[in-house]
Design a protein around this motif. Structure first.
Motif, PDB file in Angstrom:
ATOM      1  N   TYR A 147       0.862  -1.174   0.000  1.00 49.15           N
ATOM      2  CA  TYR A 147       0.000   0.000   0.000  1.00 49.15           C
ATOM      3  C   TYR A 147       0.901   1.227   0.000  1.00 49.15           C
ATOM      4  CZ  TYR A 147      -4.137   2.829   0.850  1.00 49.15           C
ATOM      5  OH  TYR A 147      -5.174   3.726   0.707  1.00 49.15           O
ATOM      6  N   PRO A 148       0.641   2.239  -0.850  1.00 50.84           N
ATOM      7  CA  PRO A 148      -0.573   2.431  -1.643  1.00 50.84           C
ATOM      8  C   PRO A 148      -0.625   1.532  -2.871  1.00 50.84           C
ATOM      9  CG  PRO A 148       0.992   4.203  -2.066  1.00 50.84           C
ATOM     10  CD  PRO A 148       1.564   3.390  -0.940  1.00 50.84           C
ATOM     11  N   PRO A 149      -1.842   1.219  -3.306  1.00 52.77           N
ATOM     12  CA  PRO A 149      -1.988   0.379  -4.491  1.00 52.77           C
ATOM     13  C   PRO A 149      -1.637   1.141  -5.757  1.00 52.77           C
ATOM     14  CG  PRO A 149      -4.122   1.167  -3.789  1.00 52.77           C
ATOM     15  CD  PRO A 149      -3.139   1.642  -2.746  1.00 52.77           C
ATOM     16  N   GLN A 150      -1.234   0.410  -6.770  1.00 48.88           N
ATOM     17  CA  GLN A 150      -1.009   1.010  -8.084  1.00 48.88           C
ATOM     18  C   GLN A 150      -2.204   0.821  -9.000  1.00 48.88           C
ATOM     19  OE1 GLN A 150       2.671  -0.420  -9.743  1.00 48.88           O
ATOM     20  NE2 GLN A 150       3.908   0.369  -8.060  1.00 48.88           N
ATOM     21  N   ARG A 151      -2.968  -0.249  -8.757  1.00 47.17           N
ATOM     22  CA  ARG A 151      -4.136  -0.545  -9.598  1.00 47.17           C
ATOM     23  C   ARG A 151      -5.279  -1.025  -8.707  1.00 47.17           C
ATOM     24  NH1 ARG A 151       0.406  -2.651 -11.506  1.00 47.17           N
ATOM     25  NH2 ARG A 151       1.281  -1.805 -13.429  1.00 47.17           N
ATOM     26  N   ILE A 152      -6.422  -0.379  -8.845  1.00 48.96           N
ATOM     27  CA  ILE A 152      -7.606  -0.704  -8.052  1.00 48.96           C
ATOM     28  C   ILE A 152      -8.699  -1.224  -8.979  1.00 48.96           C
ATOM     29  CG2 ILE A 152      -9.436   0.231  -6.580  1.00 48.96           C
ATOM     30  CD1 ILE A 152      -7.417   2.328  -5.608  1.00 48.96           C
ATOM     31  N   LEU A 153      -9.302  -2.341  -8.606  1.00 52.30           N
ATOM     32  CA  LEU A 153     -10.373  -2.936  -9.398  1.00 52.30           C
ATOM     33  C   LEU A 153     -11.708  -2.784  -8.683  1.00 52.30           C
ATOM     34  CD1 LEU A 153     -11.476  -4.710 -11.723  1.00 52.30           C
ATOM     35  CD2 LEU A 153     -10.916  -6.709 -10.300  1.00 52.30           C
ATOM     36  N   VAL A 154     -12.701  -2.306  -9.425  1.00 52.10           N
ATOM     37  CA  VAL A 154     -14.072  -2.270  -8.924  1.00 52.10           C
ATOM     38  C   VAL A 154     -14.947  -3.093  -9.860  1.00 52.10           C
ATOM     39  CG1 VAL A 154     -16.038  -0.861  -8.221  1.00 52.10           C
ATOM     40  CG2 VAL A 154     -13.710   0.052  -8.000  1.00 52.10           C
ATOM     41  N   PRO A 155     -15.312  -4.309  -9.471  1.00 53.33           N
ATOM     42  CA  PRO A 155     -16.306  -5.060 -10.247  1.00 53.33           C
ATOM     43  C   PRO A 155     -17.686  -4.467  -9.964  1.00 53.33           C
ATOM     44  CG  PRO A 155     -14.945  -6.501  -8.868  1.00 53.33           C
ATOM     45  CD  PRO A 155     -14.763  -5.104  -8.370  1.00 53.33           C
ATOM     46  N   THR A 156     -18.459  -4.221 -11.004  1.00 56.34           N
ATOM     47  CA  THR A 156     -19.754  -3.579 -10.799  1.00 56.34           C
ATOM     48  C   THR A 156     -20.850  -4.319 -11.544  1.00 56.34           C
ATOM     49  OG1 THR A 156     -21.011  -1.521 -11.063  1.00 56.34           O
ATOM     50  CG2 THR A 156     -19.295  -1.967 -12.696  1.00 56.34           C
ATOM     51  N   ASP A 157     -22.007  -4.429 -10.900  1.00 58.95           N
ATOM     52  CA  ASP A 157     -23.174  -5.041 -11.532  1.00 58.95           C
ATOM     53  C   ASP A 157     -24.327  -4.055 -11.641  1.00 58.95           C
ATOM     54  OD1 ASP A 157     -23.994  -4.776  -8.939  1.00 58.95           O
ATOM     55  OD2 ASP A 157     -24.277  -6.913  -8.555  1.00 58.95           O
ATOM     56  N   ALA A 173      -8.517   5.884  -5.604  1.00 56.88           N
ATOM     57  CA  ALA A 173      -7.600   6.126  -6.711  1.00 56.88           C
ATOM     58  C   ALA A 173      -7.072   7.561  -6.681  1.00 56.88           C
ATOM     59  CB  ALA A 173      -8.286   5.834  -8.042  1.00 56.88           C
ATOM     60  N   LYS A 174      -7.943   8.515  -6.367  1.00 52.52           N
ATOM     61  CA  LYS A 174      -7.513   9.910  -6.275  1.00 52.52           C
ATOM     62  C   LYS A 174      -6.522  10.114  -5.140  1.00 52.52           C
ATOM     63  CE  LYS A 174     -10.504  13.211  -6.635  1.00 52.52           C
ATOM     64  NZ  LYS A 174     -11.717  14.041  -6.436  1.00 52.52           N
ATOM     65  N   ALA A 175      -6.780   9.445  -4.013  1.00 53.40           N
ATOM     66  CA  ALA A 175      -5.937   9.633  -2.832  1.00 53.40           C
ATOM     67  C   ALA A 175      -4.566   8.976  -2.979  1.00 53.40           C
ATOM     68  CB  ALA A 175      -6.641   9.094  -1.596  1.00 53.40           C
ATOM     69  N   THR A 176      -4.489   7.913  -3.769  1.00 57.15           N
ATOM     70  CA  THR A 176      -3.239   7.143  -3.847  1.00 57.15           C
ATOM     71  C   THR A 176      -2.537   7.239  -5.188  1.00 57.15           C
ATOM     72  OG1 THR A 176      -4.416   5.139  -4.586  1.00 57.15           O
ATOM     73  CG2 THR A 176      -4.148   5.447  -2.202  1.00 57.15           C
ATOM     74  N   GLY A 177      -3.212   7.831  -6.181  1.00 56.85           N
ATOM     75  CA  GLY A 177      -2.617   7.892  -7.511  1.00 56.85           C
ATOM     76  C   GLY A 177      -2.716   6.591  -8.283  1.00 56.85           C
ATOM     77  N   ALA A 178      -3.547   5.675  -7.814  1.00 55.43           N
ATOM     78  CA  ALA A 178      -3.694   4.378  -8.482  1.00 55.43           C
ATOM     79  C   ALA A 178      -4.531   4.511  -9.745  1.00 55.43           C
ATOM     80  CB  ALA A 178      -4.341   3.366  -7.537  1.00 55.43           C
ATOM     81  N   ARG A 179      -4.331   3.577 -10.653  1.00 55.17           N
ATOM     82  CA  ARG A 179      -5.168   3.504 -11.844  1.00 55.17           C
ATOM     83  C   ARG A 179      -6.414   2.697 -11.503  1.00 55.17           C
ATOM     84  NH1 ARG A 179      -3.565   3.371 -17.968  1.00 55.17           N
ATOM     85  NH2 ARG A 179      -5.596   2.963 -18.912  1.00 55.17           N
ATOM     86  N   LEU A 180      -7.570   3.195 -11.948  1.00 54.95           N
ATOM     87  CA  LEU A 180      -8.840   2.558 -11.630  1.00 54.95           C
ATOM     88  C   LEU A 180      -9.276   1.664 -12.784  1.00 54.95           C
ATOM     89  CD1 LEU A 180     -11.190   2.400  -9.573  1.00 54.95           C
ATOM     90  CD2 LEU A 180     -12.273   4.276 -10.837  1.00 54.95           C
ATOM     91  N   HIS A 181      -9.649   0.439 -12.445  1.00 48.93           N
ATOM     92  CA  HIS A 181     -10.174  -0.517 -13.409  1.00 48.93           C
ATOM     93  C   HIS A 181     -11.622  -0.814 -13.046  1.00 48.93           C
ATOM     94  CE1 HIS A 181      -6.232  -2.069 -15.176  1.00 48.93           C
ATOM     95  NE2 HIS A 181      -5.856  -1.226 -14.231  1.00 48.93           N
ATOM     96  N   LEU A 182     -12.524  -0.685 -14.009  1.00 48.47           N
ATOM     97  CA  LEU A 182     -13.921  -1.039 -13.834  1.00 48.47           C
ATOM     98  C   LEU A 182     -14.195  -2.315 -14.632  1.00 48.47           C
ATOM     99  CD1 LEU A 182     -15.558   2.479 -14.360  1.00 48.47           C
ATOM    100  CD2 LEU A 182     -14.983   1.382 -12.182  1.00 48.47           C
TER     101      LEU A 182
END
Length: 296
Positions: A147-157, A173-182
């Motif tokens: 931590y901090p993460p580099q890539r964050i995944l949000v599975p969404t339904d 993602a904003k707080a850590t600079g991570a790339r967001l994956h949906l």
């Protein structure tokens, strides 16, 4: 993002392993970490020593939090330590509310083992009840925690709980600079081998695009790096795990759907399988029965 982080511990090896991750989060956000042990008063823990009744569990808890607090102090992290008596999950929830906790970090299982967790452990009940995000970490993972993460995944339904997870994922993602994956998974397991071609123009695929478009809209104006949006077909938990492995995901964010639905969701659905097998920490964001979506 977080100013007050709660780490409940039972002094087990899994808890000790996850403590370092909690300290990484606290250090990154310059937060105070609260280290809490709850002496379960439903147990027969009282013994007679020199005529005085002494709660052995409470004594053990003092040693646990002392050692954990020392680790935090050595890293320059402000720490509050507490040992309380009561029902563990209720005490954790009460403490989090009274201390204005922003995030709870817990191992998926401790002394009672993974099976106990899935059948209704303290961690599950905290996830099911807490008004703040709960990061559940499987201490049996095969890769180091970072931590901090580099890539964050949000599975969404497209559910309300999932939309809350998208919002929390954006904030993280904003707080850590991570790339967001949906990611949205069109479940095809029960539809036969030709399901993928059938669904290309079908209702479920159209629904998938609607879900992804709505999630992507929430990322606009968030000043994030380009957001990766993917629609996959298959068995959801397997697709999600494969996506985590193939894309170097460090943190997953999932929404839960309230107490009744969560029980069904955990015991028989996608989330149960992710809890058992996720190689990365999972942040749970609970949808309370009366909450409205922020920013809606």
């Amino acid at each position: 993002m977080y100013e007050q982080i709660l780490f409940p511990t039972d002094g087990s090896e899994p808890a000790e392993t996850v403590l370092d991750y909690a300290l990484q989060i606290a250090s990154e956000h310059e937060a105070t970490i609260h280290i809490l042990n709850v002496a379960d008063t439903s147990q027969d823990s009282l013994v007679q020593i020199r005529g005085d009744v002494i709660d052995v569990l409470e004594q053990e808890g003092e040693e646990m939090v002392k050692e954990a607090a020392q680790r935090a102090t050595e890293r320059g992290i402000p720490v509050v330590s507490e040992v309380l008596q009561g029902d563990p999950y209720k005490t954790i929830i009460d403490y989090s509310e009274q201390s204005d906790i922003d995030c709870i970090v817990m191992p998926t299982h401790g002394r009672r083992g993974l099976q106990r967790f899935l059948l209704g452990s303290v961690t599950e009940r905290v996830i099911n009840t807490a008004e703040v995000p709960v990061i559940a970490v499987n201490p049996d993972r095969n890769q180091p925690l970072a931590y901090p993460p580099q890539r964050i995944l949000v599975p969404t339904d497209g559910s309300r709980g999932a939309e809350l997870a998208v919002i929390e994922g954006i904030n993280a993602a904003k707080a850590t600079g991570a790339r967001l994956h949906l990611l949205h998974v069109v479940e095809t397991g029960s539809l036969g081998p030709d399901a993928r071609s059938v669904l290309k123009e079908g209702e479920l695929t159209n629904r998938a695009h609607e879900v992804m478009d709505r999630a992507s809209e929430r990322t606009e104006g968030a000043s994030l790096d380009p957001v990766t949006s993917v629609i996959e077909h298959g068995e959801p938990s397997k697709v999600i795990r494969d996506y985590i492995a193939e894309n170097g995901i460090d943190l997953a964010v999932l929404g839960t759907h309230g107490q009744t639905d969560f029980s069904r969701y955990v015991m028989g659905g996608v989330s149960a399988k992710l809890v058992r097998r996720s190689p990365v920490p999972v942040m749970w964001v609970r949808e309370s029965n009366s909450s409205d979506l922020p920013g809606s």
